[in-house]
Design a protein around this motif. Structure first.
Motif, PDB file in Angstrom:
ATOM      1  N   VAL A 130       0.265  24.126  -4.509  1.00 57.17           N
ATOM      2  CA  VAL A 130       1.037  23.953  -5.745  1.00 57.17           C
ATOM      3  C   VAL A 130       0.274  23.184  -6.816  1.00 57.17           C
ATOM      4  O   VAL A 130       0.791  22.942  -7.900  1.00 57.17           O
ATOM      5  N   LYS A 131      -0.967  22.827  -6.530  1.00 60.84           N
ATOM      6  CA  LYS A 131      -1.718  21.931  -7.409  1.00 60.84           C
ATOM      7  C   LYS A 131      -1.788  22.426  -8.847  1.00 60.84           C
ATOM      8  O   LYS A 131      -1.661  21.648  -9.800  1.00 60.84           O
ATOM      9  N   SER A 132      -1.986  23.723  -9.022  1.00 63.94           N
ATOM     10  CA  SER A 132      -2.168  24.257 -10.374  1.00 63.94           C
ATOM     11  C   SER A 132      -0.880  24.209 -11.200  1.00 63.94           C
ATOM     12  O   SER A 132      -0.924  24.363 -12.422  1.00 63.94           O
ATOM     13  N   ARG A 133       0.260  23.997 -10.549  1.00 61.21           N
ATOM     14  CA  ARG A 133       1.554  24.029 -11.249  1.00 61.21           C
ATOM     15  C   ARG A 133       2.286  22.694 -11.234  1.00 61.21           C
ATOM     16  O   ARG A 133       3.402  22.613 -11.758  1.00 61.21           O
ATOM     17  N   THR A 134       1.676  21.663 -10.654  1.00 58.12           N
ATOM     18  CA  THR A 134       2.424  20.432 -10.364  1.00 58.12           C
ATOM     19  C   THR A 134       1.847  19.218 -11.070  1.00 58.12           C
ATOM     20  O   THR A 134       0.623  19.043 -11.126  1.00 58.12           O
ATOM     21  N   ILE A 135       2.754  18.395 -11.567  1.00 53.68           N
ATOM     22  CA  ILE A 135       2.391  17.069 -12.063  1.00 53.68           C
ATOM     23  C   ILE A 135       3.369  16.061 -11.469  1.00 53.68           C
ATOM     24  O   ILE A 135       4.586  16.239 -11.570  1.00 53.68           O
ATOM     25  N   ILE A 136       2.840  15.035 -10.846  1.00 55.88           N
ATOM     26  CA  ILE A 136       3.661  13.902 -10.389  1.00 55.88           C
ATOM     27  C   ILE A 136       3.259  12.694 -11.225  1.00 55.88           C
ATOM     28  O   ILE A 136       2.077  12.348 -11.303  1.00 55.88           O
ATOM     29  N   SER A 137       4.241  12.077 -11.846  1.00 58.40           N
ATOM     30  CA  SER A 137       3.989  10.932 -12.704  1.00 58.40           C
ATOM     31  C   SER A 137       5.003   9.836 -12.396  1.00 58.40           C
ATOM     32  O   SER A 137       5.868  10.003 -11.528  1.00 58.40           O
ATOM     33  N   ARG A 138       4.879   8.721 -13.112  1.00 56.62           N
ATOM     34  CA  ARG A 138       5.795   7.623 -12.831  1.00 56.62           C
ATOM     35  C   ARG A 138       6.119   6.849 -14.096  1.00 56.62           C
ATOM     36  O   ARG A 138       5.381   6.897 -15.087  1.00 56.62           O
ATOM     37  N   ASN A 194      11.049   2.072 -12.519  1.00 57.38           N
ATOM     38  CA  ASN A 194      10.836   2.217 -11.068  1.00 57.38           C
ATOM     39  C   ASN A 194      11.194   3.628 -10.604  1.00 57.38           C
ATOM     40  O   ASN A 194      11.919   3.811  -9.616  1.00 57.38           O
ATOM     41  N   GLN A 195      10.695   4.604 -11.336  1.00 54.21           N
ATOM     42  CA  GLN A 195      10.956   6.013 -11.054  1.00 54.21           C
ATOM     43  C   GLN A 195       9.642   6.781 -10.969  1.00 54.21           C
ATOM     44  O   GLN A 195       8.658   6.429 -11.609  1.00 54.21           O
ATOM     45  N   PHE A 196       9.659   7.856 -10.190  1.00 51.25           N
ATOM     46  CA  PHE A 196       8.562   8.810 -10.250  1.00 51.25           C
ATOM     47  C   PHE A 196       9.142  10.209 -10.355  1.00 51.25           C
ATOM     48  O   PHE A 196      10.286  10.449  -9.937  1.00 51.25           O
ATOM     49  N   THR A 197       8.374  11.106 -10.950  1.00 52.78           N
ATOM     50  CA  THR A 197       8.906  12.411 -11.296  1.00 52.78           C
ATOM     51  C   THR A 197       8.014  13.543 -10.776  1.00 52.78           C
ATOM     52  O   THR A 197       6.819  13.368 -10.547  1.00 52.78           O
ATOM     53  N   LEU A 198       8.659  14.686 -10.621  1.00 56.18           N
ATOM     54  CA  LEU A 198       7.989  15.922 -10.226  1.00 56.18           C
ATOM     55  C   LEU A 198       8.213  16.952 -11.314  1.00 56.18           C
ATOM     56  O   LEU A 198       9.344  17.167 -11.736  1.00 56.18           O
ATOM     57  N   GLN A 199       7.139  17.557 -11.776  1.00 55.06           N
ATOM     58  CA  GLN A 199       7.237  18.698 -12.672  1.00 55.06           C
ATOM     59  C   GLN A 199       6.510  19.874 -12.023  1.00 55.06           C
ATOM     60  O   GLN A 199       5.325  19.769 -11.701  1.00 55.06           O
ATOM     61  N   PRO A 217       0.798  -1.228   0.000  1.00 53.70           N
ATOM     62  CA  PRO A 217       0.000   0.000   0.000  1.00 53.70           C
ATOM     63  C   PRO A 217       0.834   1.284   0.000  1.00 53.70           C
ATOM     64  O   PRO A 217       0.414   2.284   0.556  1.00 53.70           O
ATOM     65  N   TYR A 218       2.003   1.232  -0.633  1.00 54.51           N
ATOM     66  CA  TYR A 218       2.900   2.377  -0.506  1.00 54.51           C
ATOM     67  C   TYR A 218       2.525   3.541  -1.431  1.00 54.51           C
ATOM     68  O   TYR A 218       2.041   3.342  -2.543  1.00 54.51           O
ATOM     69  N   TYR A 219       2.814   4.734  -0.938  1.00 55.03           N
ATOM     70  CA  TYR A 219       2.700   5.950  -1.725  1.00 55.03           C
ATOM     71  C   TYR A 219       4.084   6.573  -1.839  1.00 55.03           C
ATOM     72  O   TYR A 219       4.946   6.345  -0.986  1.00 55.03           O
ATOM     73  N   TRP A 220       4.263   7.393  -2.863  1.00 53.05           N
ATOM     74  CA  TRP A 220       5.559   7.992  -3.147  1.00 53.05           C
ATOM     75  C   TRP A 220       5.353   9.491  -3.328  1.00 53.05           C
ATOM     76  O   TRP A 220       4.499   9.911  -4.114  1.00 53.05           O
ATOM     77  N   SER A 221       6.150  10.257  -2.610  1.00 53.13           N
ATOM     78  CA  SER A 221       5.812  11.667  -2.444  1.00 53.13           C
ATOM     79  C   SER A 221       7.011  12.582  -2.677  1.00 53.13           C
ATOM     80  O   SER A 221       8.167  12.150  -2.637  1.00 53.13           O
ATOM     81  N   TRP A 222       6.698  13.845  -2.908  1.00 56.35           N
ATOM     82  CA  TRP A 222       7.704  14.904  -2.962  1.00 56.35           C
ATOM     83  C   TRP A 222       7.446  15.890  -1.828  1.00 56.35           C
ATOM     84  O   TRP A 222       6.317  16.350  -1.633  1.00 56.35           O
ATOM     85  N   PRO A 233      11.584  32.471  -7.647  1.00 55.43           N
ATOM     86  CA  PRO A 233      12.613  32.274  -6.609  1.00 55.43           C
ATOM     87  C   PRO A 233      12.055  31.669  -5.320  1.00 55.43           C
ATOM     88  O   PRO A 233      12.806  31.032  -4.571  1.00 55.43           O
ATOM     89  N   GLU A 234      10.756  31.828  -5.070  1.00 56.86           N
ATOM     90  CA  GLU A 234      10.148  31.225  -3.876  1.00 56.86           C
ATOM     91  C   GLU A 234      10.096  29.705  -3.948  1.00 56.86           C
ATOM     92  O   GLU A 234       9.821  29.036  -2.945  1.00 56.86           O
ATOM     93  N   ASP A 235      10.354  29.139  -5.118  1.00 53.38           N
ATOM     94  CA  ASP A 235      10.414  27.683  -5.256  1.00 53.38           C
ATOM     95  C   ASP A 235      11.819  27.142  -4.974  1.00 53.38           C
ATOM     96  O   ASP A 235      12.031  25.927  -5.035  1.00 53.38           O
TER      97      ASP A 235
END
Length: 118
Positions: free
Chosen positions: A65-73, A78-83, A33-38, A89-91
Motif C-alpha cells: 500500500v506504500k504508493s497510496r498511503t500516508i500516515i501522519s500525526r 495526540n492523534q495519528f492519521t491514515l490516508q 520507544p512506542y510506534y503507532w500503526s494501522w 472495493p478491495e480496500d
C-alpha cells in the motif's frame, strides 16, 4: 491504561481518499520507544499491517500500500492519521489503530468498518 479510538467515514466512494484518525488517551504518541500503526482486516481475510509512525515521527509502510498511503500525526492532539488514496472495493475492511512495543501489539483500538462502494 492506554486507549485508542478510530474515527472517520464508514463509506468511501471508489477512487476517493480514505481518511481515518486515531485518538490516543492515557499515553503520548511521542513517548520513546512506542510506534503507532494501522492494521486492517478485509472480510473473510487475515490481518494486514499497513504502516506505522514512530515516536519521533518517522513513517514506514507496507509495500502493498506504500504508493497510496500516508500516515501522519498531530502531537498537539495526540492523534495519528491514515490516508489511503485511490481506494477500490478491495480496500473494504475493518481498520484498527494499534500501539506497538518491541514489534508486538501492545494495545488495540476497537476498529472501524470502512466500506468502499459507489
Amino acid at each position: 491504561q492506554v486507549q485508542l479510538q478510530e474515527s472517520g467515514p464508514g463509506l468511501v466512494k471508489p477512487s476517493q481518499t480514505l481518511s481515518l484518525t486515531c485518538t490516543v488517551s492515557d499515553d503520548s504518541i511521542t513517548t520513546n520507544p512506542y510506534y503507532w500503526s494501522w492494521i486492517r482486516q478485509p472480510p473473510g481475510k487475515g490481518l494486514e499491517w499497513m504502516g506505522q509512525i514512530s515516536y519521533s515521527g518517522s513513517a514506514d509502510y507496507s509495500p502493498s500500500v506504500k504508493s497510496r498511503t500516508i500516515i501522519s500525526r498531530d502531537t498537539s492532539k495526540n492523534q495519528f492519521t491514515l490516508q489511503l488514496s485511490s481506494v477500490t472495493p478491495e480496500d473494504t475492511a475493518v481498520y484498527y489503530c494499534v500501539k506497538l512495543y518491541d514489534s508486538a501489539v501492545d494495545a488495540w483500538g476497537q476498529g472501524t468498518q470502512v466500506t468502499v462502494s459507489s
